[in-house]
Write a protein that holds these residues in place. Structure first.
Motif, short mmCIF file in Angstrom:
data_model
loop_
_atom_site.label_atom_id
_atom_site.label_comp_id
_atom_site.label_asym_id
_atom_site.label_seq_id
_atom_site.Cartn_x
_atom_site.Cartn_y
_atom_site.Cartn_z
N PRO A 91 0.81 -1.23 0.00
CA PRO A 91 0.00 0.00 0.00
C PRO A 91 0.84 1.27 0.00
O PRO A 91 0.46 2.27 -0.63
CB PRO A 91 -0.83 -0.13 1.29
CG PRO A 91 -0.94 -1.60 1.50
CD PRO A 91 0.37 -2.17 1.05
N ALA A 92 1.99 1.24 0.67
CA ALA A 92 2.85 2.43 0.69
C ALA A 92 3.40 2.72 -0.70
O ALA A 92 3.46 3.89 -1.12
CB ALA A 92 3.99 2.22 1.69
N VAL A 125 -9.69 1.24 -0.33
CA VAL A 125 -10.00 0.66 -1.64
C VAL A 125 -10.08 -0.85 -1.56
O VAL A 125 -10.91 -1.50 -2.20
CB VAL A 125 -8.95 1.11 -2.68
CG1 VAL A 125 -9.20 0.45 -4.03
CG2 VAL A 125 -8.95 2.62 -2.84
N GLU A 126 -9.22 -1.44 -0.74
CA GLU A 126 -9.26 -2.91 -0.56
C GLU A 126 -10.57 -3.33 0.10
O GLU A 126 -11.13 -4.37 -0.23
CB GLU A 126 -8.07 -3.36 0.28
CG GLU A 126 -7.99 -4.87 0.46
CD GLU A 126 -6.82 -5.29 1.31
OE1 GLU A 126 -6.41 -6.47 1.22
OE2 GLU A 126 -6.30 -4.44 2.07
N ARG A 127 -11.09 -2.51 1.03
CA ARG A 127 -12.32 -2.88 1.73
C ARG A 127 -13.53 -2.88 0.80
O ARG A 127 -14.47 -3.65 0.99
CB ARG A 127 -12.56 -1.91 2.90
CG ARG A 127 -11.62 -2.13 4.07
CD ARG A 127 -12.10 -1.41 5.31
NE ARG A 127 -12.12 0.05 5.13
CZ ARG A 127 -11.10 0.83 5.39
NH1 ARG A 127 -9.95 0.31 5.85
NH2 ARG A 127 -11.18 2.14 5.22
N VAL A 128 -13.51 -1.99 -0.24
CA VAL A 128 -14.65 -2.00 -1.17
C VAL A 128 -14.52 -3.11 -2.20
O VAL A 128 -15.43 -3.32 -3.01
CB VAL A 128 -14.79 -0.63 -1.87
CG1 VAL A 128 -15.02 0.46 -0.84
CG2 VAL A 128 -13.59 -0.32 -2.75
N GLY A 129 -13.38 -3.83 -2.23
CA GLY A 129 -13.24 -5.01 -3.08
C GLY A 129 -12.61 -4.78 -4.43
O GLY A 129 -12.67 -5.66 -5.30
N SER A 157 -6.64 -6.18 -3.74
CA SER A 157 -6.33 -7.08 -2.62
C SER A 157 -4.83 -7.06 -2.39
O SER A 157 -4.05 -7.20 -3.35
CB SER A 157 -6.79 -8.51 -2.93
OG SER A 157 -8.19 -8.56 -3.14
N PHE A 158 -4.42 -6.85 -1.15
CA PHE A 158 -3.01 -6.88 -0.77
C PHE A 158 -2.73 -8.20 -0.06
O PHE A 158 -3.40 -8.54 0.92
CB PHE A 158 -2.67 -5.70 0.15
CG PHE A 158 -2.76 -4.35 -0.53
CD1 PHE A 158 -1.74 -3.91 -1.36
CD2 PHE A 158 -3.88 -3.55 -0.35
CE1 PHE A 158 -1.83 -2.68 -1.98
CE2 PHE A 158 -3.97 -2.32 -0.98
CZ PHE A 158 -2.94 -1.88 -1.80
N LEU A 159 -1.73 -8.95 -0.56
CA LEU A 159 -1.42 -10.25 0.03
C LEU A 159 0.06 -10.55 -0.17
O LEU A 159 0.54 -10.62 -1.30
CB LEU A 159 -2.27 -11.35 -0.61
CG LEU A 159 -2.09 -12.77 -0.08
CD1 LEU A 159 -2.48 -12.84 1.40
CD2 LEU A 159 -2.90 -13.77 -0.91
N ASN A 160 0.79 -10.71 0.96
CA ASN A 160 2.21 -11.10 0.93
C ASN A 160 3.04 -10.18 0.02
O ASN A 160 3.82 -10.64 -0.82
CB ASN A 160 2.36 -12.56 0.47
CG ASN A 160 1.67 -13.53 1.40
OD1 ASN A 160 1.58 -13.27 2.62
ND2 ASN A 160 1.16 -14.63 0.86
N GLY A 161 2.86 -8.87 0.16
CA GLY A 161 3.67 -7.91 -0.60
C GLY A 161 3.28 -7.76 -2.05
O GLY A 161 4.07 -7.21 -2.85
#
Length: 281
Positions: free
Chosen positions: A56-57, A73-77, A80-84
């Motif tokens: 995200p940074a 933005v991830e919460r609205v779908g 998706s952030f996962l493992n970098g």
């Protein structure tokens, strides 16, 4: 070569996800929309499947905002952030090369249907060739051919067409009116019309291959014009019918100079030079 592009909905600012982001972050809708477009544009240049190694940074550095915004933005779908890594949702359907190809094919078919419908409504355009050009993005645009009038334009009511002139080896000249003769006599006074027409007939008999389908009025005018320029029908060598003889006084005052030998001419020139020098003193 056209640059990279991404499809963007015209109603992006009215989508429920965007409105939810506006409520959560308190940012104007245009700021939210611009940051999303920046993310999709950057991803289009760096991934083929919508998955990029980024946090995200880093996304905040690329597209603006802060980590909190992109977690929203991830919460609205939409991401998706996962493992970098970041995965953009719906990439294959909206932003992949296959999706763009489908969009371009759909637009091309729509334009073809539009042109075909226009051709059916305008039968006079059938059989003409349409032009295809490319816009700044490299996209081809087909421009329908301009309609062609189906009938000849009407002549002005006041115009008077001249009678056609014809020539055949058996009948000779036909269609020459008195008005034509008067017009040609005034324009070419040095040409005797009957004699020049006889000369033209003899030339056509001697050159049958040149006596094909012609504009005979233009042929006669050209023949008479050449005759006039060359001095007329009864011309003298080196004389034109409009030439004037030299004045009689010039002929009477003309005297031929006596012949002088080279030595005599040199002595005369020296004498004239001495006289000039004495006059200057």
């Amino acid at each position: 070569m056209a640059g990279e592009w991404i499809p963007v909905d015209c109603n992006l600012g009215m989508k429920p996800e965007v409105l939810e982001l506006v409520d959560d972050t308190g940012l104007p809708v245009e700021v939210v929309g611009w940051r999303l477009i920046q993310l999709w544009s950057w991803a289009a240049l760096n991934t083929a499947d919508g998955t990029i190694r980024a946090t995200p940074a880093r996304i905040a550095m690329v597209a603006g905002g802060d980590e909190a915004f992109w977690l929203a933005v991830e919460r609205v779908g939409w991401v998706s952030f996962l493992n970098g890594t970041i995965v953009i949702s719906g990439w294959e359907k909206r932003f992949s090369r296959a999706a763009k190809a489908r969009m371009e094919d759909a637009r091309r078919k729509a334009r073809t249907r539009s042109v075909r419908s226009l051709s059916e409504k305008c039968p006079e355009k059938k059989g003409l060739q349409d032009r295809t050009i490319q816009d700044r993005t490299g996209e081809e645009i087909k421009i329908p051919a301009a309609p062609v009038p189906t009938s000849k334009p009407a002549k002005p009511s006041g115009s008077r067409a001249k009678a056609a002139i014809s020539w055949t080896a058996d009948a000779g000249w036909q269609g020459i009116t008195d008005a034509d003769r008067a017009e040609w006599s005034a324009a070419y006074p040095g040409a005797v019309l009957d004699q020049e027409l006889a000369k033209a007939t003899a030339w056509l008999h001697a050159n049958p291959k040149r006596a094909g389908r012609r504009n005979w009025r233009r042929f006669i005018v050209g023949w008479l014009s050449k005759c006039q320029d060359r001095g007329g029908t009864h011309r003298e060598p080196g004389r034109r019918p409009d030439d004037k003889p030299p004045p009689e006084r010039c002929l009477n005052q003309y005297q031929s100079a006596s012949y002088r030998r080279p030595r005599e001419a040199a002595e005369l020139a020296a004498t004239l030079k001495l006289r000039t020098e004495e006059d200057d003193r």
